[in-house]
Structure formats: C-alpha cells, structure tokens
Design an enzyme around this catalytic site. Structure first.
Site, mmCIF file in Angstrom:
data_model
loop_
_atom_site.group_PDB
_atom_site.id
_atom_site.type_symbol
_atom_site.label_atom_id
_atom_site.label_comp_id
_atom_site.label_asym_id
_atom_site.label_seq_id
_atom_site.Cartn_x
_atom_site.Cartn_y
_atom_site.Cartn_z
ATOM 1 N N CYS A 113 -5.112 -9.257 -0.216
ATOM 2 C CA CYS A 113 -4.724 -9.264 -1.636
ATOM 3 C C CYS A 113 -3.595 -10.261 -1.839
ATOM 4 O O CYS A 113 -3.463 -10.849 -2.907
ATOM 5 C CB CYS A 113 -4.306 -7.877 -2.076
ATOM 6 S SG CYS A 113 -3.016 -7.169 -1.060
ATOM 7 N N GLU A 142 -2.872 -0.467 -6.954
ATOM 8 C CA GLU A 142 -2.563 -1.703 -6.229
ATOM 9 C C GLU A 142 -3.860 -2.494 -6.182
ATOM 10 O O GLU A 142 -4.768 -2.155 -5.426
ATOM 11 C CB GLU A 142 -2.082 -1.377 -4.809
ATOM 12 C CG GLU A 142 -0.791 -0.566 -4.746
ATOM 13 C CD GLU A 142 0.418 -1.347 -5.209
ATOM 14 O OE1 GLU A 142 0.360 -2.592 -5.250
ATOM 15 O OE2 GLU A 142 1.430 -0.722 -5.578
HETATM 16 P P1 NAD Z 1 -13.104 -1.719 -4.051
HETATM 17 O O1 NAD Z 1 -12.492 -1.608 -5.401
HETATM 18 O O2 NAD Z 1 -14.536 -2.121 -3.981
HETATM 19 O O3 NAD Z 1 -13.027 -0.332 -3.271
HETATM 20 C C1 NAD Z 1 -11.786 0.283 -3.000
HETATM 21 C C2 NAD Z 1 -12.000 1.765 -2.815
HETATM 22 O O4 NAD Z 1 -12.398 2.351 -4.043
HETATM 23 C C3 NAD Z 1 -13.081 2.113 -1.804
HETATM 24 O O5 NAD Z 1 -12.626 3.188 -1.025
HETATM 25 C C4 NAD Z 1 -14.247 2.532 -2.687
HETATM 26 O O6 NAD Z 1 -15.147 3.432 -2.073
HETATM 27 C C5 NAD Z 1 -13.508 3.191 -3.839
HETATM 28 N N1 NAD Z 1 -14.243 3.273 -5.109
HETATM 29 C C6 NAD Z 1 -15.218 2.454 -5.569
HETATM 30 N N2 NAD Z 1 -15.612 2.856 -6.804
HETATM 31 C C7 NAD Z 1 -14.865 3.944 -7.123
HETATM 32 C C8 NAD Z 1 -14.782 4.782 -8.270
HETATM 33 N N3 NAD Z 1 -15.545 4.592 -9.352
HETATM 34 N N4 NAD Z 1 -13.887 5.787 -8.270
HETATM 35 C C9 NAD Z 1 -13.078 5.984 -7.196
HETATM 36 N N5 NAD Z 1 -13.118 5.222 -6.086
HETATM 37 C C10 NAD Z 1 -13.990 4.207 -6.043
HETATM 38 O O7 NAD Z 1 -12.176 -2.701 -3.231
HETATM 39 P P2 NAD Z 1 -12.381 -3.229 -1.743
HETATM 40 O O8 NAD Z 1 -13.499 -4.208 -1.739
HETATM 41 O O9 NAD Z 1 -12.434 -2.084 -0.805
HETATM 42 O O10 NAD Z 1 -10.991 -3.976 -1.475
HETATM 43 C C11 NAD Z 1 -10.764 -5.311 -1.827
HETATM 44 C C12 NAD Z 1 -9.884 -5.366 -3.048
HETATM 45 O O11 NAD Z 1 -8.686 -4.657 -2.803
HETATM 46 C C13 NAD Z 1 -9.438 -6.787 -3.384
HETATM 47 O O12 NAD Z 1 -9.502 -6.980 -4.771
HETATM 48 C C14 NAD Z 1 -7.980 -6.833 -2.914
HETATM 49 O O13 NAD Z 1 -7.181 -7.767 -3.570
HETATM 50 C C15 NAD Z 1 -7.558 -5.433 -3.203
HETATM 51 N N6 NAD Z 1 -6.389 -5.065 -2.410
HETATM 52 C C16 NAD Z 1 -5.203 -4.901 -3.042
HETATM 53 C C17 NAD Z 1 -4.062 -4.587 -2.310
HETATM 54 C C18 NAD Z 1 -2.723 -4.399 -2.978
HETATM 55 O O14 NAD Z 1 -1.843 -3.854 -2.339
HETATM 56 N N7 NAD Z 1 -2.533 -4.818 -4.221
HETATM 57 C C19 NAD Z 1 -4.158 -4.438 -0.928
HETATM 58 C C20 NAD Z 1 -5.382 -4.606 -0.313
HETATM 59 C C21 NAD Z 1 -6.503 -4.912 -1.065
#
Ligand code: NAD
Length: 509
Positions: free
Chosen positions: A286, A252
C-alpha cells in the site's frame, strides 16, 4: 483451563469445496498448501460469542498483565520465526529475507503496543478549570469490547497486526478474518497467541476463515468496532454495511504514493530507495512508490540510475530472487492494463513494458512522462512498476503529488528543504531522505486521507482507536450560593456572573 485451537472453524482434513472450504496455494507454483473451512454466518456468530465471553476477563486485566501476555506472544513468534517465515514465503510468495523483515517489524509493533498502552490509555488527572475548581476531573479509557479485524494478503503479519496487537493491548478481544490469500499465516498468528498464553480463556484472539462473505458477516455481527485493511472499494462497502448498526470503522485502504526528488537531492540515494520501494514485494505494498516527481536539472541522472539498478533486479521464487510472484492472479491483468494505458497516453517505457509480464512474475517496469490522468498515474497499480514525471519546480511536484484521490504515505529527497516540502503533502506519513522510514517507528501513527482511509493504526493514536474515553468529574465540595446547575440558583449569583463574564473572558487574547 482447556487448551484450544484459536481458529474456530479450521479443519485441515476437510476436502476443498468452494462453498465450504478454501484452498491456500503457493502463488509461485499453484501447489495447494492448505485447506480451511469457511466460516458461515453461524460460525462467525459463534466466534464473536466466544470473544464476547472472553472480553470480560481480558478487559479486566491491568495493563501490566496484558503486556505480559502480548510479550509472550511476540516471544513465541520470534522462537518460531523460521516456521512463520517459510509459511509467509510459500503462501504469499515473498522472499524469505523479506518475510523476516516483515516479522521483525511486526514484533517491534507488538512490543511497543504492549509497553505503551498504560501510558497512552491509563487514567489521567485533568485540570478542572476555574469555573469548576470545586471538581476533580479524570480521563480514563475503557476497552471497546470486541474488535473485528479484516486483513489483506500483501503483508499478512505486519498489516493486520497494526490493529490486532493495538486492539488487544487496549483491552479488547479480537476476531480476525485473514485474507483468503493469507489464511494459513493468519491462523498461525492466533495459534501462536493461544500457545503462548494457555491460561487465558478461549476467545481472546480468534480467527475465522473465508472470502469476502465471511468478512461481511463479521461486519454485521455483534462487534464493537471493525478494523479493516484492504482495498478502497472494499473499505467503502464495509463502511456502508457498518453504518447499519453505527459500528465504528477504522479503514486502512489503498495508496498511490509519490516521491518528490528535488534538485538538491542525493540522486544515487533517491534512485536506490525508489528502485527498491517501487518493486519490493512485487510492488504489492500500500505504501509502495508508484509515482515520482523529479526536478528537471536532475531528472536524466535520476532516471538513468533507476534504470541501471532495476536492470539487475529479478523476480522469482528461488532464494536469489529480488522479489516474488504476484500473489493474487487477478492483479496481473490490472498491472497489464495500466502499462498499456500509460503507453497509449504518451508515456514511454524506459525499462520493460507489457512484455515484462511473465505470469505469475512481473519484471520491473519504468514509465516516464505518462499522462497524469491515465490509470497508471491516477489508480493504484499494485505491481512492480513506477511512473516518473519531470517537473519544473518543487511547487509543481507538490501540486501533482497532492492531486491524487489517495493520500497514504510519501517521501521527499532534498538535502536542504526536505521537512518543508514534507509539510506540504496531503498524506498521513512522509519519509524525508528515505522511503518508508515511518513504518519501523512504532510511536508514529499510520493511516491515510481521502481514498486511503479513515483513522490511524500504530503509536498512541493507534491505541486510542481501540478505546473509549470516559470522562469523570467528581464534585469535591459545593460553593455556597454558586449552585449554577440548580433551580436554587439566586438572582444575586447571576448578577455577579454578569459582572464576571466580561471581566474574565473579555480581556483574554
Ligand atoms: P481486498 O479489499 O480485496 O480484501 C481485503 C479483505 O477484505 C480480505 O480479507 C477480503 O476477504 C475482505 N473482504 C472482501 N469483501 C468484503 C466485504 N464485502 N466485507 C467484508 N470483508 C470483505 O484487498 P486485498 O486485495 O486483500 O489487499 C490489497 C489492498 O489492500 C490494496 O488496495 C492495498 O493498498 C491495501 N492495503 C492497505 C494497507 C494500509 O495500511 N493502508 C496495507 C496493506 C494493504
């Protein structure tokens, strides 16, 4: 059974050392509100082993038993709503009222998943068809085993719960790595589950804390599916890493949601909804509205109404503020870059501009007629800004809305043609004459296309994401002379079939 902490690696007394511990801060003040030990590879493996051990018990419960445990969890969270909302407010920055709305939506989803898993995943009789009328056929669903959930920070209860509650309801155990910006909230969820269900074994729902490296260790671990919510860039890295073991993924990811405002729209209602959906949670959603395509005949009225509404909207951390600070400091530079890029590329700011950035807060910014190829229109901004483009027709609006590499959700305002316009959009969800209407309807699946991700949370498809279909065909009797899957098959049987095939299939329209 001994009562336990569901957070395998949490130790609140450990000093903050970036390699071994992460500090959680209030984004409005920078004040440290918690310290959490980072799970290294060994701690991740230990959490997964705990979840594996618990999977046999949890997976063997019937749907009704799991429903009871999930509803007890929801009820515990509801009883602790003041505490959890305060934690969301201090760790994430959003106003307390928004925190309550988020909790309420999440509770609705937990209850829905608990109550509908049996119908979606329970055994079903399937018609065997005329070729196999000597069979009975059944479709059953089995839990996958362990689901690793990795969450973002922007809706720290609602978004990961779309995976956690549905995976649990389908009979899986869950290892959850909350965002480093929402660690306290993530642990609160798992602790509440444990508190509500003391008789369950350890490991049904556990958290591991840390940055991306901890998430990456979870992806590499012995899990049966990874359910990720976060940015598209991280989603791609996770999919590549999961591919090493063919671990299935649910992704997502980001969005660049568009709203189409047709000439026959209720302009006041559209402006009211867009103003809110573009700035709520500081635009860190998002499904936040980032782009608007409005038909020329109503464009001026729409823009001036948006401007009027947003002039009175103010960020802050007091209880009268409309929305809070930017949760993640690094996002502020991205928002600044997008605003500057929009203005450089022919756009006009009709409200605010670069001066609206007063870190950690950003006041609303409305940009009109920005170049469609600029970052402000093409990339996810994740701030309280919105671009509005005037178009000559709904066709043009649909074309521009669909041009994005993202395809998460969208909205359409039109009194007569809302549904028809909605059907033309390349997205996972659309609200007609409202924004985000689908988010509060748990029976509707949610997820995106393109860079917005793969798979669905919520609804029956969201339950099926976390189950393995198991088809069972039971031969009830043999038909003499018709043993087709056998070397005893006779020439006369095949002769009969040669006559039957054109007769049975040749006439079908
Ligand atoms: P992010 O991708 O920076 O981090 C998300 C999670 O991934 C965190 O827990 C982080 O520690 C982890 N992570 C980072 N690198 C990783 C790796 N290499 N392997 C595994 N895990 C890793 O995102 P964010 O800044 O926390 O969230 C914002 C983003 O999330 C925005 O792009 C937003 O649109 C999206 N979002 C999407 C939805 C949806 O339902 N489609 C909902 C909420 C947020």
């Amino acid at each position: 059974m001994a009562k336990r902490r569901s957070t395998v690696t949490s130790n609140d007394t450990k000093p903050a050392d970036h390699d071994t511990a992460l500090t959680s801060v209030d984004p409005a003040t920078g004040e440290v509100i918690g310290t959490h030990v980072i799970a290294d590879d060994a701690a991740v493996a230990a959490a997964v082993a705990q979840a594996r051990a618990a999977a046999a018990t949890w997976g063997a419960l019937c749907f009704d038993e799991r429903r009871t445990h999930l509803l007890r969890w929801a009820s515990k969270l509801a009883q602790k709503s003041d505490e959890v909302c305060e934690l969301i407010h201090t760790e994430n920055g959003k106003p307390l009222d928004d925190a309550l709305l988020e909790l309420m939506l999440s509770l609705e989803h937990i209850s829905w998943a608990a109550k509908h898993a049996k119908k979606a995943l329970g055994p079903k009789r399937i018609s065997p068809g005329s070729l196999s009328s000597n069979y009975s056929a059944r479709l059953e669903h089995r839990p996958l085993g362990i689901v690793g959930v990795i969450g973002p920070w922007n809706y720290p209860v609602y978004t990961p719960n779309g995976s956690i509650a549905y995976a649990l309801a389908a009979g899986n155990t869950v290892v959850f790595k909350p965002s480093e910006y929402a660690t306290g909230v993530g642990n609160f969820l798992a602790d509440a589950f444990a508190e509500a269900n003391p008789e369950l074994p350890e490991g049904v729902f556990v958290t591991i804390n840390g940055y991306g490296a901890t998430g990456a260790a979870l992806v590499r671990a012995d899990i049966d599916k990874i359910a990720f919510t976060g940015s598209t860039a991280t989603g791609k890295r996770i999919m590549a890493a999961a591919g090493e073991k063919l671990t299935p993924v649910l992704l997502e990811c980001g969005g660049k949601d568009a709203v189409i405002v047709a000439a026959d729209a209720d302009i006041k209602a559209a402006a009211d909804a867009v103003a809110w959906a573009a700035t709520v949670n500081s635009g860190q959603a998002c499904t936040g509205v980032e782009r608007v395509y409005v038909e020329r005949s109503v464009s001026d009225a729409f823009i001036s109404e948006i401007k009027r509404i947003l002039t009175d909207v103010r960020p802050g951390s007091d209880n009268k503020a409309s929305y809070g600070p930017m949760t993640m400091p690094s996002q502020i530079d991205i928002v600044r870059r997008h605003i500057e890029d929009a203005l450089k590329n022919g756009g006009t700011a009709v409200l605010g501009g670069p001066e609206s950035i007063k870190a950690p807060f950003i006041e609303p910014v409305v940009l009109v007629d920005v170049d469609e190829d600029s970052e402000a229109v093409a990339e996810e901004t994740f701030g309280p800004t919105v671009t509005i483009r005037t178009v000559d027709s709904v066709d043009e609006a649909v074309e521009l809305a669909n041009k994005s590499k993202y395809g998460l959700s969208s909205a359409v305002y039109s009194k007569k043609n809302g549904l028809n316009i909605a059907r033309r959009l390349r997205v996972g969800a659309t609200s007609v004459n409202s924004v985000l209407g689908f988010a509060a309807i748990p029976g509707l699946p949610f997820g995106g296309v393109g860079d917005s991700g793969i798979g669905r949370i919520h609804g029956e498809p969201g339950l099926r994401e976390f189950a393995r279909p198991h088809s069972i065909a039971v031969q009830r009797f043999t038909v003499p002379g018709m043993a087709l899957a056998s070397y005893t098959r006779t020439d006369s049987t095949m002769k009969l079939l040669r006559k039957l095939v054109p007769f049975v299939y040749g006439r079908r329209k």
